[in-house]
Design a protein around this motif. Structure first.
Motif, PDB file in Angstrom:
ATOM      1  N   GLY A  63       0.841  -1.205   0.000  1.00 41.41           N
ATOM      2  CA  GLY A  63       0.000   0.000   0.000  1.00 41.41           C
ATOM      3  C   GLY A  63       0.869   1.245   0.000  1.00 41.41           C
ATOM      4  O   GLY A  63       1.906   1.281   0.663  1.00 41.41           O
ATOM      5  N   PHE A  64       0.436   2.268  -0.758  1.00 38.86           N
ATOM      6  CA  PHE A  64       1.229   3.495  -0.870  1.00 38.86           C
ATOM      7  C   PHE A  64       0.334   4.704  -0.594  1.00 38.86           C
ATOM      8  O   PHE A  64      -0.683   4.899  -1.262  1.00 38.86           O
ATOM      9  N   GLY A  65       0.704   5.497   0.403  1.00 36.75           N
ATOM     10  CA  GLY A  65      -0.050   6.712   0.710  1.00 36.75           C
ATOM     11  C   GLY A  65       0.585   7.915   0.031  1.00 36.75           C
ATOM     12  O   GLY A  65       1.759   8.194   0.226  1.00 36.75           O
ATOM     13  N   VAL A  66      -0.216   8.612  -0.768  1.00 40.50           N
ATOM     14  CA  VAL A  66       0.305   9.737  -1.554  1.00 40.50           C
ATOM     15  C   VAL A  66      -0.432  11.022  -1.172  1.00 40.50           C
ATOM     16  O   VAL A  66      -1.670  11.024  -1.105  1.00 40.50           O
ATOM     17  N   PRO A  67       0.310  12.118  -0.918  1.00 36.66           N
ATOM     18  CA  PRO A  67      -0.392  13.372  -0.664  1.00 36.66           C
ATOM     19  C   PRO A  67      -1.052  13.875  -1.944  1.00 36.66           C
ATOM     20  O   PRO A  67      -0.424  13.864  -3.003  1.00 36.66           O
ATOM     21  N   GLY A  68      -2.298  14.275  -1.854  1.00 39.17           N
ATOM     22  CA  GLY A  68      -2.979  14.797  -3.044  1.00 39.17           C
ATOM     23  C   GLY A  68      -4.249  14.027  -3.326  1.00 39.17           C
ATOM     24  O   GLY A  68      -4.744  13.293  -2.484  1.00 39.17           O
ATOM     25  N   LEU A  69      -4.772  14.213  -4.525  1.00 37.97           N
ATOM     26  CA  LEU A  69      -6.025  13.546  -4.894  1.00 37.97           C
ATOM     27  C   LEU A  69      -5.707  12.242  -5.615  1.00 37.97           C
ATOM     28  O   LEU A  69      -4.998  12.232  -6.617  1.00 37.97           O
ATOM     29  N   VAL A  70      -6.215  11.167  -5.073  1.00 35.58           N
ATOM     30  CA  VAL A  70      -5.924   9.843  -5.616  1.00 35.58           C
ATOM     31  C   VAL A  70      -7.235   9.146  -5.942  1.00 35.58           C
ATOM     32  O   VAL A  70      -8.148   9.108  -5.116  1.00 35.58           O
ATOM     33  N   ASN A  71      -7.333   8.609  -7.161  1.00 34.06           N
ATOM     34  CA  ASN A  71      -8.484   7.782  -7.505  1.00 34.06           C
ATOM     35  C   ASN A  71      -8.039   6.323  -7.413  1.00 34.06           C
ATOM     36  O   ASN A  71      -7.385   5.810  -8.315  1.00 34.06           O
ATOM     37  N   ARG A  72      -8.362   5.715  -6.292  1.00 31.10           N
ATOM     38  CA  ARG A  72      -7.859   4.367  -6.032  1.00 31.10           C
ATOM     39  C   ARG A  72      -8.472   3.341  -6.988  1.00 31.10           C
ATOM     40  O   ARG A  72      -7.829   2.367  -7.373  1.00 31.10           O
ATOM     41  N   GLN A  73      -9.715   3.571  -7.372  1.00 34.03           N
ATOM     42  CA  GLN A  73     -10.363   2.643  -8.314  1.00 34.03           C
ATOM     43  C   GLN A  73      -9.608   2.597  -9.638  1.00 34.03           C
ATOM     44  O   GLN A  73      -9.440   1.549 -10.241  1.00 34.03           O
ATOM     45  N   ALA A  74      -9.128   3.781 -10.061  1.00 34.11           N
ATOM     46  CA  ALA A  74      -8.426   3.860 -11.347  1.00 34.11           C
ATOM     47  C   ALA A  74      -6.918   3.684 -11.177  1.00 34.11           C
ATOM     48  O   ALA A  74      -6.173   3.740 -12.154  1.00 34.11           O
ATOM     49  N   ASP A  75      -6.452   3.485  -9.930  1.00 35.94           N
ATOM     50  CA  ASP A  75      -5.014   3.358  -9.631  1.00 35.94           C
ATOM     51  C   ASP A  75      -4.219   4.574 -10.091  1.00 35.94           C
ATOM     52  O   ASP A  75      -3.074   4.452 -10.524  1.00 35.94           O
ATOM     53  N   LEU A  76      -4.823   5.741  -9.997  1.00 44.48           N
ATOM     54  CA  LEU A  76      -4.150   6.948 -10.485  1.00 44.48           C
ATOM     55  C   LEU A  76      -4.048   8.046  -9.431  1.00 44.48           C
ATOM     56  O   LEU A  76      -4.989   8.272  -8.672  1.00 44.48           O
ATOM     57  N   VAL A  77      -2.867   8.680  -9.383  1.00 44.01           N
ATOM     58  CA  VAL A  77      -2.718   9.897  -8.604  1.00 44.01           C
ATOM     59  C   VAL A  77      -3.139  11.037  -9.539  1.00 44.01           C
ATOM     60  O   VAL A  77      -2.538  11.239 -10.591  1.00 44.01           O
ATOM     61  N   ILE A  78      -4.199  11.754  -9.169  1.00 43.86           N
ATOM     62  CA  ILE A  78      -4.732  12.781 -10.078  1.00 43.86           C
ATOM     63  C   ILE A  78      -4.008  14.118  -9.868  1.00 43.86           C
ATOM     64  O   ILE A  78      -3.573  14.758 -10.824  1.00 43.86           O
ATOM     65  N   VAL A  79      -3.883  14.545  -8.609  1.00 52.22           N
ATOM     66  CA  VAL A  79      -3.200  15.804  -8.294  1.00 52.22           C
ATOM     67  C   VAL A  79      -2.272  15.552  -7.119  1.00 52.22           C
ATOM     68  O   VAL A  79      -2.666  14.972  -6.115  1.00 52.22           O
ATOM     69  N   SER A  80      -0.999  15.938  -7.251  1.00 51.60           N
ATOM     70  CA  SER A  80      -0.090  15.883  -6.108  1.00 51.60           C
ATOM     71  C   SER A  80       1.029  16.877  -6.333  1.00 51.60           C
ATOM     72  O   SER A  80       1.721  16.821  -7.350  1.00 51.60           O
ATOM     73  N   GLN A  81       1.149  17.813  -5.366  1.00 53.05           N
ATOM     74  CA  GLN A  81       2.156  18.873  -5.504  1.00 53.05           C
ATOM     75  C   GLN A  81       3.568  18.286  -5.656  1.00 53.05           C
ATOM     76  O   GLN A  81       4.396  18.828  -6.345  1.00 53.05           O
ATOM     77  N   ASN A  82       3.812  17.154  -4.997  1.00 57.70           N
ATOM     78  CA  ASN A  82       5.175  16.625  -4.920  1.00 57.70           C
ATOM     79  C   ASN A  82       5.573  15.760  -6.107  1.00 57.70           C
ATOM     80  O   ASN A  82       6.747  15.488  -6.301  1.00 57.70           O
ATOM     81  N   LEU A  83       4.593  15.271  -6.845  1.00 53.26           N
ATOM     82  CA  LEU A  83       4.933  14.252  -7.831  1.00 53.26           C
ATOM     83  C   LEU A  83       4.802  14.754  -9.266  1.00 53.26           C
ATOM     84  O   LEU A  83       3.729  15.201  -9.674  1.00 53.26           O
ATOM     85  N   PRO A  84       5.888  14.642 -10.043  1.00 50.94           N
ATOM     86  CA  PRO A  84       5.774  14.997 -11.453  1.00 50.94           C
ATOM     87  C   PRO A  84       4.836  14.030 -12.192  1.00 50.94           C
ATOM     88  O   PRO A  84       4.630  12.900 -11.747  1.00 50.94           O
ATOM     89  N   SER A  85       4.308  14.479 -13.309  1.00 42.39           N
ATOM     90  CA  SER A  85       3.273  13.723 -14.012  1.00 42.39           C
ATOM     91  C   SER A  85       3.655  12.276 -14.372  1.00 42.39           C
ATOM     92  O   SER A  85       2.840  11.367 -14.186  1.00 42.39           O
ATOM     93  N   PRO A  86       4.891  11.979 -14.847  1.00 37.17           N
ATOM     94  CA  PRO A  86       5.206  10.576 -15.153  1.00 37.17           C
ATOM     95  C   PRO A  86       5.124   9.676 -13.921  1.00 37.17           C
ATOM     96  O   PRO A  86       4.757   8.506 -14.020  1.00 37.17           O
ATOM     97  N   VAL A  87       5.446  10.257 -12.736  1.00 35.92           N
ATOM     98  CA  VAL A  87       5.377   9.468 -11.505  1.00 35.92           C
ATOM     99  C   VAL A  87       3.914   9.208 -11.150  1.00 35.92           C
ATOM    100  O   VAL A  87       3.527   8.099 -10.791  1.00 35.92           O
ATOM    101  N   ARG A  88       3.081  10.244 -11.263  1.00 30.76           N
ATOM    102  CA  ARG A  88       1.663  10.103 -10.929  1.00 30.76           C
ATOM    103  C   ARG A  88       1.027   9.010 -11.786  1.00 30.76           C
ATOM    104  O   ARG A  88       0.227   8.217 -11.326  1.00 30.76           O
ATOM    105  N   GLU A  89       1.423   8.971 -13.040  1.00 34.89           N
ATOM    106  CA  GLU A  89       0.801   8.009 -13.953  1.00 34.89           C
ATOM    107  C   GLU A  89       1.421   6.615 -13.834  1.00 34.89           C
ATOM    108  O   GLU A  89       0.752   5.612 -14.010  1.00 34.89           O
ATOM    109  N   GLY A  90       2.740   6.577 -13.529  1.00 33.11           N
ATOM    110  CA  GLY A  90       3.435   5.283 -13.609  1.00 33.11           C
ATOM    111  C   GLY A  90       3.614   4.552 -12.299  1.00 33.11           C
ATOM    112  O   GLY A  90       4.032   3.392 -12.292  1.00 33.11           O
TER     113      GLY A  90
END
Ligand SMILES: [Zn+2]
Length: 314
Positions: A63-90
């Motif tokens: 399990g991974f806790g990420v600051p920001g908006l996470v859609n767990r059903q879609a396994d996607l980090v939608i918004v996170s100040q700390n994470l660049p887009s390739p990280v959010r998606e990958g």
């Protein structure tokens, strides 16, 4: 040890990855802390996950806790100040690929809430509201034993309820959010502003420090520094204002308050409770317990691990 299943819990704390190998009952067996470089975030996270799974040989989920908006059903980090887009998606796919484990990505406050609910200050009731007050302010709603995610996974963002309509701009785009006055960086900013314009604060030891943190403000308050104490009490009032809204909205059984700002202990808990009592509808306030979290800085890793465990059991 080989017979009981183990889990991995992870989260980012600023630029540091904190990871733990967690027993089925939530006990932490081993921890890792790694400074993450923005260029190789996913690779480094995957490598720590791989290392921890090889320690046990019986890890069933991560399990991974990420600051920001996470859609767990879609396994996607939608918004996170700390994470660049390739990280959010990958993040999800790369972790799954590297470890072969079931991976659950969840908002960090949701993960911490679940940890507190299972083995911490939320134990023993069916419904809790959890607030994580640290570098940001997050929240989570657990109803009838389950995280209530909302329609797209983002429920519980209590840090972004408006406290001051004339207030400062927030990272979310709104102005005057609770997070802009009561998060750890906001406490430091408010203390600095006050020290600068108010000569009566000149006796505070904080004024002598070139740099100070929210922890320092809490420490000085505990040492009896009047100015630091006032800053902590005012912060408590802001948080209590938010808590009163939660009480009126949810009529919830228990509110659990965690995150680094709560390390100030009773000095901040008391003004939070007083302000919530002053502002909430009395019968609603009377029906709610307001308590400090118990798992400290392990809440997110433990909670993320527990979430991953329970998601596996279907
Ligand atoms: Zn906001």
């Amino acid at each position: 040890m080989a017979n009981s299943p183990h889990l991995i819990g992870m989260h980012f704390s600023g630029p540091t990855l904190r990871a733990a190998l967690v027993q089925d009952d939530g006990q932490v067996l081993e921890t890792r802390e790694v400074l993450i470089s923005p260029d190789s975030m996913v690779e480094q996270v995957a490598s720590v996950a791989k290392e921890l799974s090889s320690v046990s040989g019986n890890v069933t989920a991560l399990g991974f806790g990420v600051p920001g908006l996470v859609n767990r059903q879609a396994d996607l980090v939608i918004v996170s100040q700390n994470l660049p887009s390739p990280v959010r998606e990958g993040l999800h796919s790369e972790l799954t690929k590297a470890t072969g484990l079931r991976v659950e990505i969840e908002n960090d406050a949701n993960a911490a809430a679940y940890g507190e609910f299972k083995i911490g200050a939320g134990k023993g009731v069916r419904d809790i509201f959890y607030m994580m007050i640290g570098n940001g302010i997050g929240g989570a709603i657990i109803l009838d034993g389950k995280l209530w995610a909302g329609s797209s996974g983002f429920a519980g963002e209590v840090g972004h309820i408006t406290i001051d309509t004339e207030g400062l701009e927030c990272v979310c785009g709104n102005t005057g959010c609770l997070e802009t006055v009561a998060s750890a960086p906001s406490i430091v900013r408010r203390a600095r502003e006050r020290l600068f314009r108010d000569s009566t604060s000149s006796l505070s030891r904080l004024g002598l420090a070139k740099d100070f943190t929210a922890d320092d403000v809490a420490h000085q308050a505990n040492e009896g520094d009047d100015f630091a104490l006032m800053m902590i009490e005012r912060t408590g009032k802001y948080i209590g204002t938010g808590v009163a809204s939660v009480i009126n909205l949810l009529n919830i059984e228990r509110i659990v308050l965690g995150g680094g700002v709560m390390d100030a202990g009773q000095l901040i808990l008391n003004p939070i409770i007083q302000e919530a009592k002053r502002r909430a509808f009395q019968p609603c306030f009377d029906a709610t317990e307001i308590v400090a979290a118990k798992l400290g800085s392990d809440a997110i890793t433990i909670g993320a691990a527990m979430l991953a465990r329970d998601a596996t059991v279907t």
